[in-house]
Design a protein around this motif. Structure first.
Motif, PDB file in Angstrom:
ATOM      1  N   GLY A 266       0.685  -1.190  -0.118  1.00  0.00           N
ATOM      2  CA  GLY A 266      -0.014   0.179   0.101  1.00  0.00           C
ATOM      3  C   GLY A 266       0.672   1.355   0.108  1.00  0.00           C
ATOM      4  O   GLY A 266       0.208   2.516  -0.204  1.00  0.00           O
ATOM      5  N   MET A 267       2.133   1.117   0.256  1.00  0.00           N
ATOM      6  CA  MET A 267       2.974   2.301   0.124  1.00  0.00           C
ATOM      7  C   MET A 267       3.054   3.010  -1.161  1.00  0.00           C
ATOM      8  O   MET A 267       3.481   2.320  -2.235  1.00  0.00           O
ATOM      9  CB  MET A 267       4.445   1.980   0.577  1.00  0.00           C
ATOM     10  N   PRO A 268       2.891   4.303  -1.406  1.00  0.00           N
ATOM     11  CA  PRO A 268       3.102   4.895  -2.530  1.00  0.00           C
ATOM     12  C   PRO A 268       4.618   4.968  -2.829  1.00  0.00           C
ATOM     13  O   PRO A 268       5.525   5.267  -2.062  1.00  0.00           O
ATOM     14  CB  PRO A 268       2.687   6.581  -2.203  1.00  0.00           C
ATOM     15  N   VAL A 269       4.874   4.417  -4.093  1.00  0.00           N
ATOM     16  CA  VAL A 269       6.460   4.134  -4.646  1.00  0.00           C
ATOM     17  C   VAL A 269       6.460   4.781  -6.075  1.00  0.00           C
ATOM     18  O   VAL A 269       5.518   4.889  -6.760  1.00  0.00           O
ATOM     19  CB  VAL A 269       6.834   2.929  -4.734  1.00  0.00           C
ATOM     20  N   VAL A 270       7.777   4.843  -6.563  1.00  0.00           N
ATOM     21  CA  VAL A 270       8.079   4.889  -7.900  1.00  0.00           C
ATOM     22  C   VAL A 270       8.740   3.766  -8.258  1.00  0.00           C
ATOM     23  O   VAL A 270       9.653   2.929  -7.584  1.00  0.00           O
ATOM     24  CB  VAL A 270       9.121   5.997  -7.910  1.00  0.00           C
ATOM     25  N   VAL A 271       8.315   3.163  -9.239  1.00  0.00           N
ATOM     26  CA  VAL A 271       8.925   1.934  -9.863  1.00  0.00           C
ATOM     27  C   VAL A 271       9.800   2.169 -11.107  1.00  0.00           C
ATOM     28  O   VAL A 271       9.245   2.969 -12.024  1.00  0.00           O
ATOM     29  CB  VAL A 271       7.703   0.933 -10.516  1.00  0.00           C
ATOM     30  N   ALA A 272      10.985   1.682 -11.139  1.00  0.00           N
ATOM     31  CA  ALA A 272      11.644   1.790 -12.376  1.00  0.00           C
ATOM     32  C   ALA A 272      11.970   0.070 -12.843  1.00  0.00           C
ATOM     33  O   ALA A 272      12.470  -0.608 -12.031  1.00  0.00           O
ATOM     34  CB  ALA A 272      12.873   2.231 -12.125  1.00  0.00           C
ATOM     35  N   GLY A 273      11.729  -0.215 -14.241  1.00  0.00           N
ATOM     36  CA  GLY A 273      11.864  -1.413 -14.534  1.00  0.00           C
ATOM     37  C   GLY A 273      12.347  -1.659 -15.884  1.00  0.00           C
ATOM     38  O   GLY A 273      12.286  -0.613 -16.805  1.00  0.00           O
ATOM     39  N   GLY A 274      12.531  -2.957 -16.248  1.00  0.00           N
ATOM     40  CA  GLY A 274      12.696  -3.196 -17.852  1.00  0.00           C
ATOM     41  C   GLY A 274      13.282  -4.624 -18.055  1.00  0.00           C
ATOM     42  O   GLY A 274      13.842  -5.184 -17.102  1.00  0.00           O
ATOM     43  N   LEU A 275      12.954  -5.165 -19.013  1.00  0.00           N
ATOM     44  CA  LEU A 275      13.511  -6.580 -19.493  1.00  0.00           C
ATOM     45  C   LEU A 275      14.513  -6.760 -20.455  1.00  0.00           C
ATOM     46  O   LEU A 275      14.239  -5.792 -21.384  1.00  0.00           O
ATOM     47  CB  LEU A 275      12.060  -7.335 -19.740  1.00  0.00           C
ATOM     48  N   TYR A 276      15.521  -7.418 -19.949  1.00  0.00           N
ATOM     49  CA  TYR A 276      16.783  -7.434 -21.170  1.00  0.00           C
ATOM     50  C   TYR A 276      16.295  -8.523 -22.253  1.00  0.00           C
ATOM     51  O   TYR A 276      16.357  -9.505 -21.859  1.00  0.00           O
ATOM     52  CB  TYR A 276      17.916  -7.665 -20.315  1.00  0.00           C
ATOM     53  N   ALA A 277      16.315  -8.103 -23.296  1.00  0.00           N
ATOM     54  CA  ALA A 277      15.941  -9.018 -24.491  1.00  0.00           C
ATOM     55  C   ALA A 277      17.642  -9.413 -25.284  1.00  0.00           C
ATOM     56  O   ALA A 277      18.004  -9.202 -26.220  1.00  0.00           O
ATOM     57  CB  ALA A 277      15.160  -8.299 -25.789  1.00  0.00           C
ATOM     58  N   GLY A 278      18.048 -10.526 -24.534  1.00  0.00           N
ATOM     59  CA  GLY A 278      19.391 -10.859 -24.798  1.00  0.00           C
ATOM     60  C   GLY A 278      19.836 -11.829 -23.633  1.00  0.00           C
ATOM     61  O   GLY A 278      18.894 -12.394 -22.818  1.00  0.00           O
ATOM     62  N   PRO A 279      20.893 -12.369 -23.631  1.00  0.00           N
ATOM     63  CA  PRO A 279      21.584 -13.496 -22.716  1.00  0.00           C
ATOM     64  C   PRO A 279      21.376 -12.904 -21.213  1.00  0.00           C
ATOM     65  O   PRO A 279      21.660 -11.647 -20.925  1.00  0.00           O
ATOM     66  CB  PRO A 279      23.083 -13.462 -22.771  1.00  0.00           C
ATOM     67  N   ALA A 280      20.611 -13.749 -20.346  1.00  0.00           N
ATOM     68  CA  ALA A 280      20.336 -13.201 -19.012  1.00  0.00           C
ATOM     69  C   ALA A 280      21.639 -12.724 -18.259  1.00  0.00           C
ATOM     70  O   ALA A 280      21.543 -11.789 -17.601  1.00  0.00           O
ATOM     71  CB  ALA A 280      19.697 -14.621 -18.253  1.00  0.00           C
ATOM     72  N   GLU A 281      22.694 -13.597 -18.501  1.00  0.00           N
ATOM     73  CA  GLU A 281      23.868 -13.199 -17.625  1.00  0.00           C
ATOM     74  C   GLU A 281      24.443 -11.728 -17.922  1.00  0.00           C
ATOM     75  O   GLU A 281      24.958 -11.285 -17.137  1.00  0.00           O
ATOM     76  CB  GLU A 281      24.773 -14.320 -17.901  1.00  0.00           C
TER      77      GLU A 281
END
Length: 461
Positions: A266-281
């Motif tokens: 329930g805490m208001p937050v800022v979210v930064a995200g993204g998925l990498y389209a390549g080798p996970a490592e």
């Protein structure tokens, strides 16, 4: 509700013509069958034709030509505006047509019109392949793709519609057409971003790309008081990230996710995200700067299963809750635009309301503006103002918040609107949704549906 002689005749003709179920208002399944994902939508069609084959779709279209009811087309039933179900008309329901067939050698998939992205991900990930889809796996493949199809892989692989090789479509004359770049190219142009109404799509063939099953996925939460500073740092970072990342910035409240400490819920937050389209490592290193935009509350960046990561938001947007989404495209986020965006986030009427900034460019922009009906290739950002709530008494407050937020961003926007996040019917301005492509789409609709059998009810979109 009165059942007219016309309705009875329509139902009788459908039952005589279809192998699939025909559900009218007297059927005990009717109340469930008319429901869609968005609980805000409460429409009562005269009849629902639950098609199981392309032949059923042809039969339903032929009956519609005879009786001329309002027509809507249901695939996954996840479109926010509830376009899958019409009032007092015929729903051509494709939700049972969910097949997904993968050719791993050719790297293609043939997908039924009722399939959801979870179905596609399950089939393609067995072979370490993907179609760029959306961000909630319960979303219908057809609806998302016909509207363009923004998602977590868009800068790397383009929109969902950019991966289309061909489409099987039943047009208003009841003819089944296989359309591609070389066959009926006008229809192929239209189905890639032109939204609904051109015909009834009964199968889609997609190109597949190698990715998964393990991917690097960034999810960083910052205190809400850092919203402005994090947005400023995020905007500086975005141009320096490779196209293998489609970074996002969001203003939200921490959902009741068991993976997050309960004291944060329930805490208001800022979210930064993204998925990498390549080798996970290598992805973890590329995504690391998203955790250096401020002082994080939590950094959940990790290597995850692709299909699981794509389904992770599903429980947070459950079927039956009430939703209203509006969107703007922006070329830049200057100080004034940032202030309007953050003010919108501060004014959210429920914890489930969210403001999301998605980045475009990359593969999206490398497709020419005239190559598909999607009209917003040049924009750098899309801002989605997503109202979510459960209590009908909150309808006016939630919808009003989203519309006010949209208005506040208008001075900084391109004037374009993403068809899949266009609000309700009365919100969707055709010129804003389709821009300079609106006239060409209208001409194609007149060619294949001169009597408005499938397009009359959606003429504003």
């Amino acid at each position: 509700m009165t059942v007219t002689v016309h309705d009875q005749s329509l139902v009788a003709d459908l039952r005589a013509a279809l192998a699939g179920d025909v559900i009218d208002r007297a059927d005990h399944r009717y109340e469930q069958a008319r429901r869609v994902w968005n609980g805000l939508i409460d429409r009562r069609p005269a009849v629902i034709a639950r098609c199981t084959t392309t032949a059923d779709v042809v039969a339903a279209v032929v009956v519609a030509r005879t009786h001329r009811p309002p027509v809507s087309i249901r695939g996954g039933g996840h479109q926010v505006a509830g376009s899958a179900v019409c009032e007092d008309g015929l729903v051509i329901d494709l939700s049972a047509m969910t097949s997904v067939t993968v050719d791993p050698a050719a790297r293609t998939a043939r997908v039924g019109p009722g399939a959801r992205w979870a179905d596609v991900n399950a089939a393609t990930q067995r072979h370490g392949l993907v179609v760029p889809g959306g961000e909630v796996s319960e979303t219908g493949v057809a609806g998302l793709t016909l509207g363009g199809g923004m998602g977590a892989l868009q800068r790397a692989y383009g929109l969902s519609c950019d991966s289309l090789r061909s489409v099987e479509i039943v047009t208003a004359d009841g003819v089944v057409r296989d359309v591609s770049a070389t066959e009926h190219p006008d229809l192929f142009w239209a189905v890639r971003g032109g939204g609904r109404g051109i015909g009834v799509v009964t199968a889609m063939e997609f190109d597949l790309r190698p990715l998964g099953p393990q991917v690097a996925n960034a999810l960083v939460l910052y205190p809400y008081e850092q919203a402005a500073a994090v947005l400023d740092a995020w905007c500086d970072l975005v141009p320096r990230l490779p196209d293998t990342v489609s970074p996002e910035y969001a203003l939200w409240s921490v959902p009741p996710d068991p993976a997050i400490p309960a004291e944060m819920h329930g805490m208001p937050v800022v979210v930064a995200g993204g998925l990498y389209a390549g080798p996970a490592e290598e992805g973890l290193e590329v995504l690391a700067p998203l955790a250096r935009l401020g002082t994080p509350l939590m950094d959940a960046t990790a290597v995850t299963d692709y299909a699981a990561s794509q389904a992770s938001l599903d429980p947070l947007f459950p079927s039956g809750n009430r939703y209203f989404f509006k969107s703007q495209f922006l070329d830049d986020i200057d100080d004034d635009a940032a202030s309007a965006l953050i003010a919108c986030g501060e004014d959210r009427p429920t914890p489930s309301c969210i403001v999301v900034v998605r980045t475009l460019g990359g593969a999206v922009a490398r497709v020419g503006d005239e190559e598909t009906a999607f009209a917003h290739r040049g924009a750098r950002f899309n801002v989605s103002i997503d109202a979510g709530w459960t209590d009908p008494a909150t309808d006016a407050a939630a919808i009003g918040w989203a519309r006010r937020g949209w208005d506040s961003l208008s001075p900084f926007a391109t004037g374009g609107v993403y068809v899949n996040f266009a609000g309700l019917d009365e919100d969707a301005d055709r010129d804003a949704v389709f821009g300079t492509h609106a006239g060409r789409l209208d001409a194609i609709a007149r060619t294949y549906d001169p009597d408005g059998i499938l397009t009359a009810a959606t003429a504003r979109h």
